[in-house]
Design a protein around this motif. Structure first.
Motif, PDB file in Angstrom:
ATOM      1  N   LEU A 147       0.741  -1.191   0.078  1.00 12.69           N
ATOM      2  CA  LEU A 147       0.182   0.020  -0.092  1.00 12.69           C
ATOM      3  C   LEU A 147       0.924   1.191   0.092  1.00 12.69           C
ATOM      4  N   GLY A 148       0.544   2.067  -0.627  1.00 15.77           N
ATOM      5  CA  GLY A 148       1.242   3.515  -0.817  1.00 15.77           C
ATOM      6  C   GLY A 148       0.874   4.306   0.469  1.00 15.77           C
ATOM      7  N   LEU A 149       1.724   4.154   1.597  1.00 14.37           N
ATOM      8  CA  LEU A 149       1.481   4.752   2.836  1.00 14.37           C
ATOM      9  C   LEU A 149       2.671   5.430   3.316  1.00 14.37           C
ATOM     10  N   ASP A 150       2.598   6.414   4.461  1.00  6.55           N
ATOM     11  CA  ASP A 150       3.608   6.665   4.963  1.00  6.55           C
ATOM     12  C   ASP A 150       3.680   5.948   6.440  1.00  6.55           C
ATOM     13  N   PRO A 151       4.612   4.964   6.308  1.00  8.66           N
ATOM     14  CA  PRO A 151       4.452   4.188   7.566  1.00  8.66           C
ATOM     15  C   PRO A 151       4.795   5.115   8.963  1.00  8.66           C
ATOM     16  N   ASN A 152       5.537   6.053   8.983  1.00  3.57           N
ATOM     17  CA  ASN A 152       5.590   6.893  10.136  1.00  3.57           C
ATOM     18  C   ASN A 152       4.589   7.678  10.664  1.00  3.57           C
ATOM     19  N   LYS A 153       3.738   8.016   9.613  1.00  5.23           N
ATOM     20  CA  LYS A 153       2.512   8.773  10.096  1.00  5.23           C
ATOM     21  C   LYS A 153       1.494   7.803  10.363  1.00  5.23           C
ATOM     22  N   VAL A 154       1.444   6.582   9.561  1.00  7.01           N
ATOM     23  CA  VAL A 154       0.263   5.591  10.201  1.00  7.01           C
ATOM     24  C   VAL A 154       0.862   4.837  11.358  1.00  7.01           C
ATOM     25  N   ARG A 155       2.146   4.662  11.629  1.00  9.21           N
ATOM     26  CA  ARG A 155       2.362   4.247  12.899  1.00  9.21           C
ATOM     27  C   ARG A 155       1.943   5.216  13.944  1.00  9.21           C
ATOM     28  N   GLN A 156       2.003   6.551  13.909  1.00  6.27           N
ATOM     29  CA  GLN A 156       1.545   7.597  14.737  1.00  6.27           C
ATOM     30  C   GLN A 156      -0.132   7.321  14.925  1.00  6.27           C
ATOM     31  N   LEU A 157      -0.668   7.085  13.772  1.00  3.43           N
ATOM     32  CA  LEU A 157      -2.049   6.961  13.911  1.00  3.43           C
ATOM     33  C   LEU A 157      -2.431   5.776  14.787  1.00  3.43           C
ATOM     34  N   LEU A 158      -1.598   4.730  14.567  1.00  5.26           N
ATOM     35  CA  LEU A 158      -1.874   3.414  15.229  1.00  5.26           C
ATOM     36  C   LEU A 158      -1.763   3.564  16.767  1.00  5.26           C
ATOM     37  N   VAL A 159      -0.524   4.144  17.080  1.00  4.45           N
ATOM     38  CA  VAL A 159      -0.175   4.493  18.495  1.00  4.45           C
ATOM     39  C   VAL A 159      -1.195   5.359  19.353  1.00  4.45           C
ATOM     40  N   ASN A 160      -1.704   6.520  18.508  1.00  2.92           N
ATOM     41  CA  ASN A 160      -2.540   7.140  19.044  1.00  2.92           C
ATOM     42  C   ASN A 160      -4.151   6.316  19.084  1.00  2.92           C
ATOM     43  N   LEU A 161      -4.429   5.635  18.440  1.00  3.90           N
ATOM     44  CA  LEU A 161      -5.542   4.754  18.405  1.00  3.90           C
ATOM     45  C   LEU A 161      -5.665   3.655  19.634  1.00  3.90           C
ATOM     46  N   ILE A 162      -4.348   3.022  19.599  1.00  6.63           N
ATOM     47  CA  ILE A 162      -4.278   1.986  20.608  1.00  6.63           C
ATOM     48  C   ILE A 162      -3.995   2.559  21.934  1.00  6.63           C
ATOM     49  N   LEU A 163      -3.316   3.440  22.244  1.00  4.79           N
ATOM     50  CA  LEU A 163      -3.145   3.911  23.588  1.00  4.79           C
ATOM     51  C   LEU A 163      -4.671   4.784  23.950  1.00  4.79           C
ATOM     52  N   ASN A 164      -5.327   5.257  23.210  1.00  4.15           N
ATOM     53  CA  ASN A 164      -6.788   5.675  23.363  1.00  4.15           C
ATOM     54  C   ASN A 164      -7.427   4.790  23.733  1.00  4.15           C
ATOM     55  N   ALA A 165      -7.395   3.430  23.187  1.00  2.71           N
ATOM     56  CA  ALA A 165      -8.123   2.222  23.527  1.00  2.71           C
ATOM     57  C   ALA A 165      -7.877   1.610  24.740  1.00  2.71           C
ATOM     58  N   MET A 166      -6.645   1.704  25.089  1.00  9.90           N
ATOM     59  CA  MET A 166      -6.011   1.206  26.232  1.00  9.90           C
ATOM     60  C   MET A 166      -6.403   1.978  27.562  1.00  9.90           C
ATOM     61  N   GLN A 167      -6.528   3.233  27.331  1.00 13.65           N
ATOM     62  CA  GLN A 167      -6.894   4.112  28.440  1.00 13.65           C
ATOM     63  C   GLN A 167      -8.417   4.187  28.647  1.00 13.65           C
ATOM     64  N   ALA A 168      -9.092   3.758  27.660  1.00  6.95           N
ATOM     65  CA  ALA A 168     -10.549   3.750  27.427  1.00  6.95           C
ATOM     66  C   ALA A 168     -11.013   2.613  28.317  1.00  6.95           C
ATOM     67  N   ILE A 169     -10.269   1.445  28.286  1.00 11.84           N
ATOM     68  CA  ILE A 169     -10.534   0.170  29.119  1.00 11.84           C
ATOM     69  C   ILE A 169      -9.949   0.276  30.490  1.00 11.84           C
ATOM     70  N   VAL A 170      -9.148   1.025  31.005  1.00 13.86           N
ATOM     71  CA  VAL A 170      -8.523   1.327  32.115  1.00 13.86           C
ATOM     72  C   VAL A 170      -7.650   0.185  32.583  1.00 13.86           C
ATOM     73  N   ARG A 171      -8.321  -0.970  32.568  1.00 14.42           N
ATOM     74  CA  ARG A 171      -7.827  -2.196  33.033  1.00 14.42           C
ATOM     75  C   ARG A 171      -8.351  -3.427  32.716  1.00 14.42           C
ATOM     76  N   ASP A 172      -7.863  -4.567  32.395  1.00 13.92           N
ATOM     77  CA  ASP A 172      -8.633  -5.998  32.244  1.00 13.92           C
ATOM     78  C   ASP A 172      -9.592  -5.765  31.192  1.00 13.92           C
ATOM     79  N   GLY A 173      -9.168  -5.491  29.940  1.00 16.74           N
ATOM     80  CA  GLY A 173      -9.799  -5.717  28.893  1.00 16.74           C
ATOM     81  C   GLY A 173      -8.969  -5.867  27.631  1.00 16.74           C
ATOM     82  N   THR A 174      -9.593  -5.794  26.388  1.00 19.02           N
ATOM     83  CA  THR A 174      -8.951  -6.329  25.158  1.00 19.02           C
ATOM     84  C   THR A 174      -9.355  -5.084  24.343  1.00 19.02           C
ATOM     85  N   VAL A 175      -8.002  -4.918  23.446  1.00 18.03           N
ATOM     86  CA  VAL A 175      -8.117  -4.348  22.167  1.00 18.03           C
ATOM     87  C   VAL A 175      -7.743  -5.027  21.155  1.00 18.03           C
ATOM     88  N   THR A 176      -8.785  -5.110  20.119  1.00 22.37           N
ATOM     89  CA  THR A 176      -8.525  -5.778  18.943  1.00 22.37           C
ATOM     90  C   THR A 176      -8.402  -4.968  17.691  1.00 22.37           C
TER      91      THR A 176
END
Length: 180
Positions: free
Chosen positions: A65-94
């Motif tokens: 895919l024609g992507l900027d891996p650094n920018k997409v990594r930043q997007l992923l990190v932001n979404l994963i950390l957001n999900a992790m913080q929403a869960i607080v503890r003992d949950g799943t990020v898929t």
């Protein structure tokens, strides 16, 4: 003290990323591999938060895919950390990738088992400086939206009492400077 310095450094970095975006530097990118690498990078944080991470990769997704891996990594990190913080503890990020051949695009989904996004925030969730978390800078989702749009894609979410799923759509495009 070091934790506070790290938080401040991240906030400044996010502010600069949002305020002065650079055009994507597209190269052939394997989104499935990028997701795996990002999950590995965030593994300790997820483990520390008692959050399990799952990845359901669509093998049909193009590996170039024609992507900027650094920018997409930043997007992923932001979404994963957001999900992790929403869960607080003992949950799943898929995380899931889905190749939509008929539309020639890949969907990237990040789902959490948190309590969902409060009704009063849903309209403003991608606005800069909007956060539901104490000490949150409110730029993570604004940057994710910016990255998706810079790639000709989009981001949306579905939320309810059993969690939230962010869906990022990336159209299949060629890599190279002509696409920047």
């Amino acid at each position: 003290l070091l934790g506070e310095i790290d938080r401040l450094s991240l906030a400044v970095e996010e502010l600069l990323t949002f305020a002065r975006p650079r055009p994507p530097q597209r190269v052939p990118t394997d989104l499935n591999q990028l997701v795996q690498d990002t999950l590995k990078f965030l593994g300790r944080q997820l483990q520390h938060a008692h959050v399990q991470a799952k990845f359901e990769a669509d093998a049909a997704a193009p590996a170039d895919l024609g992507l900027d891996p650094n920018k997409v990594r930043q997007l992923l990190v932001n979404l994963i950390l957001n999900a992790m913080q929403a869960i607080v503890r003992d949950g799943t990020v898929t995380l899931r990738t889905r190749w939509l051949a008929e539309r020639r695009c890949v969907n990237l989904e990040v789902a959490d088992t948190g309590p969902g996004i409060p009704e009063e925030v849903r309209e403003k969730v991608f606005d800069p400086f909007v956060s539901t978390k104490p000490g949150g800078g409110g730029l993570g989702l604004a940057i994710a939206k910016q990255v998706a749009e810079e790639h000709g894609g989009s981001i949306r979410f579905e939320t309810g009492k059993t969690g939230t799923t962010f869906i990022v759509e990336f159209p299949q495009t060629a890599a190279g400077p002509s696409q920047a």
